[in-house]
Design a protein around this motif. Structure first.
Motif, mmCIF file in Angstrom:
data_model
loop_
_atom_site.group_PDB
_atom_site.id
_atom_site.type_symbol
_atom_site.label_atom_id
_atom_site.label_comp_id
_atom_site.label_asym_id
_atom_site.label_seq_id
_atom_site.Cartn_x
_atom_site.Cartn_y
_atom_site.Cartn_z
ATOM 1 N N LEU A 175 52.019 34.358 36.107
ATOM 2 C CA LEU A 175 50.482 33.739 36.658
ATOM 3 C C LEU A 175 49.877 34.334 37.441
ATOM 4 N N ILE A 176 51.016 34.702 38.513
ATOM 5 C CA ILE A 176 50.014 34.898 39.549
ATOM 6 C C ILE A 176 49.416 36.369 39.605
ATOM 7 N N LEU A 177 50.464 37.573 38.840
ATOM 8 C CA LEU A 177 49.916 38.731 38.508
ATOM 9 C C LEU A 177 48.769 38.604 37.652
ATOM 10 N N ILE A 178 48.805 37.698 36.308
ATOM 11 C CA ILE A 178 47.363 37.861 35.684
ATOM 12 C C ILE A 178 46.426 37.187 36.351
ATOM 13 N N LYS A 179 46.092 36.652 37.474
ATOM 14 C CA LYS A 179 45.261 35.762 38.171
ATOM 15 C C LYS A 179 44.624 37.097 38.934
ATOM 16 N N ALA A 180 45.384 37.602 39.886
ATOM 17 C CA ALA A 180 45.530 38.305 40.918
ATOM 18 C C ALA A 180 44.518 39.836 39.588
ATOM 19 N N SER A 181 45.174 40.181 38.693
ATOM 20 C CA SER A 181 44.171 41.087 37.846
ATOM 21 C C SER A 181 42.932 40.672 37.297
ATOM 22 N N LEU A 182 43.014 39.881 37.185
ATOM 23 C CA LEU A 182 41.584 39.136 36.831
ATOM 24 C C LEU A 182 40.453 39.039 37.717
ATOM 25 N N ALA A 183 41.224 39.185 39.061
ATOM 26 C CA ALA A 183 40.229 39.119 40.038
ATOM 27 C C ALA A 183 39.988 40.411 40.526
ATOM 28 N N ARG A 184 40.841 41.357 40.683
ATOM 29 C CA ARG A 184 40.215 42.937 40.250
ATOM 30 C C ARG A 184 38.669 43.081 39.409
ATOM 31 N N PHE A 185 39.562 42.563 38.350
ATOM 32 C CA PHE A 185 38.526 43.115 36.898
ATOM 33 C C PHE A 185 36.880 42.383 37.335
ATOM 34 N N GLN A 186 37.294 41.212 37.320
ATOM 35 C CA GLN A 186 35.815 40.376 38.060
ATOM 36 C C GLN A 186 34.998 40.679 39.251
ATOM 37 N N ALA A 187 35.979 41.543 39.841
ATOM 38 C CA ALA A 187 35.008 42.517 41.575
ATOM 39 C C ALA A 187 35.047 43.859 40.526
ATOM 40 N N GLN A 188 34.686 44.136 39.960
ATOM 41 C CA GLN A 188 34.740 45.511 39.503
ATOM 42 C C GLN A 188 33.577 44.858 38.810
ATOM 43 N N LEU A 189 33.333 44.928 38.692
ATOM 44 C CA LEU A 189 32.112 43.854 36.961
ATOM 45 C C LEU A 189 31.012 44.112 38.573
ATOM 46 N N ILE A 190 31.389 42.598 39.004
ATOM 47 C CA ILE A 190 30.298 42.577 40.032
ATOM 48 C C ILE A 190 29.516 43.523 40.836
ATOM 49 N N GLN B 220 39.126 32.376 34.299
ATOM 50 C CA GLN B 220 40.335 31.516 35.966
ATOM 51 C C GLN B 220 39.947 30.463 36.454
ATOM 52 N N GLU B 221 39.284 29.179 35.562
ATOM 53 C CA GLU B 221 39.345 27.189 35.445
ATOM 54 C C GLU B 221 40.615 27.940 34.405
ATOM 55 N N ARG B 222 40.325 28.293 33.514
ATOM 56 C CA ARG B 222 41.621 28.384 32.202
ATOM 57 C C ARG B 222 43.067 28.055 33.202
ATOM 58 N N LEU B 223 43.409 28.976 33.708
ATOM 59 C CA LEU B 223 44.822 29.043 34.361
ATOM 60 C C LEU B 223 45.027 28.789 36.006
ATOM 61 N N ASP B 224 43.740 28.507 36.242
ATOM 62 C CA ASP B 224 44.056 27.510 36.676
ATOM 63 C C ASP B 224 44.309 26.340 36.119
ATOM 64 N N ALA B 225 44.254 25.471 34.953
ATOM 65 C CA ALA B 225 43.967 24.141 34.823
ATOM 66 C C ALA B 225 45.708 24.664 34.013
ATOM 67 N N LEU B 226 45.815 25.899 33.487
ATOM 68 C CA LEU B 226 47.379 26.014 32.648
ATOM 69 C C LEU B 226 48.623 25.500 34.031
ATOM 70 N N GLU B 227 48.093 26.360 35.034
ATOM 71 C CA GLU B 227 48.968 26.273 35.915
ATOM 72 C C GLU B 227 49.631 24.479 36.180
#
Length: 141
Positions: free
Chosen positions: A39-54, A94-101
């Motif tokens: 989950l740490i890896l997935i969340k980091a990847s999602l954050a990088r993807f989101q930053a690129q989209l921004i 991101q919210e779903r992943l936080d809830a999943l944790e």
């Protein structure tokens, strides 16, 4: 397996390897730790993807494109607007992943019958008695 684990720790800790717990407790903990690391890896990847989209949304805030509805051309829109909808989707992920944790990073730990009785006095820790076995036997990793 237990003997191999004992060989990996110092002599003072050897007697505590697998003390009062079941193999299932150990395996369940291991799986939860793997899930946590994943989950740490997935969340980091999602954050990088989101930053690129921004970045792309800012760059294309005025880039016109054809809007689509039901796979047909519709009103014009900007590509930045389209990217903004994807950014919002990432936020929901991101919210779903936080809830999943909070739900998935839990272990069952309680010894053979779930009462921690096999730990003897070790179920008393940090100066206080464990008040509810349910809170300990399903602990957050």
């Amino acid at each position: 397996l237990i003997e191999q684990l004992k060989e990996q720790v110092n002599s003072e800790a050897r007697e505590w390897v697998h003390y009062g717990i079941t193999t299932y407790d150990t395996m369940d903990t291991g799986r939860s730790l793997q899930l946590r690391d994943g989950l740490i890896l997935i969340k980091a990847s999602l954050a990088r993807f989101q930053a690129q989209l921004i970045q792309l949304a800012k760059a294309h805030r005025n880039t016109l494109m054809i809007g689509r509805t039901n796979n047909l051309h519709a009103q014009p829109m900007t590509f930045g607007t389209k990217l903004a909808t994807w950014i919002e989707e990432c936020l929901r992920h991101q919210e779903r992943l936080d809830a999943l944790e909070a739900r998935a990073l839990v272990i069952q730990f309680g010894g053979a019958v779930g009462t921690l009785a096999s730990l003897g006095d070790l179920h008393i820790y940090q100066g206080g008695y464990v008040p509810a076995l349910a809170n300990v036997s399903t602990a957050l990793v």
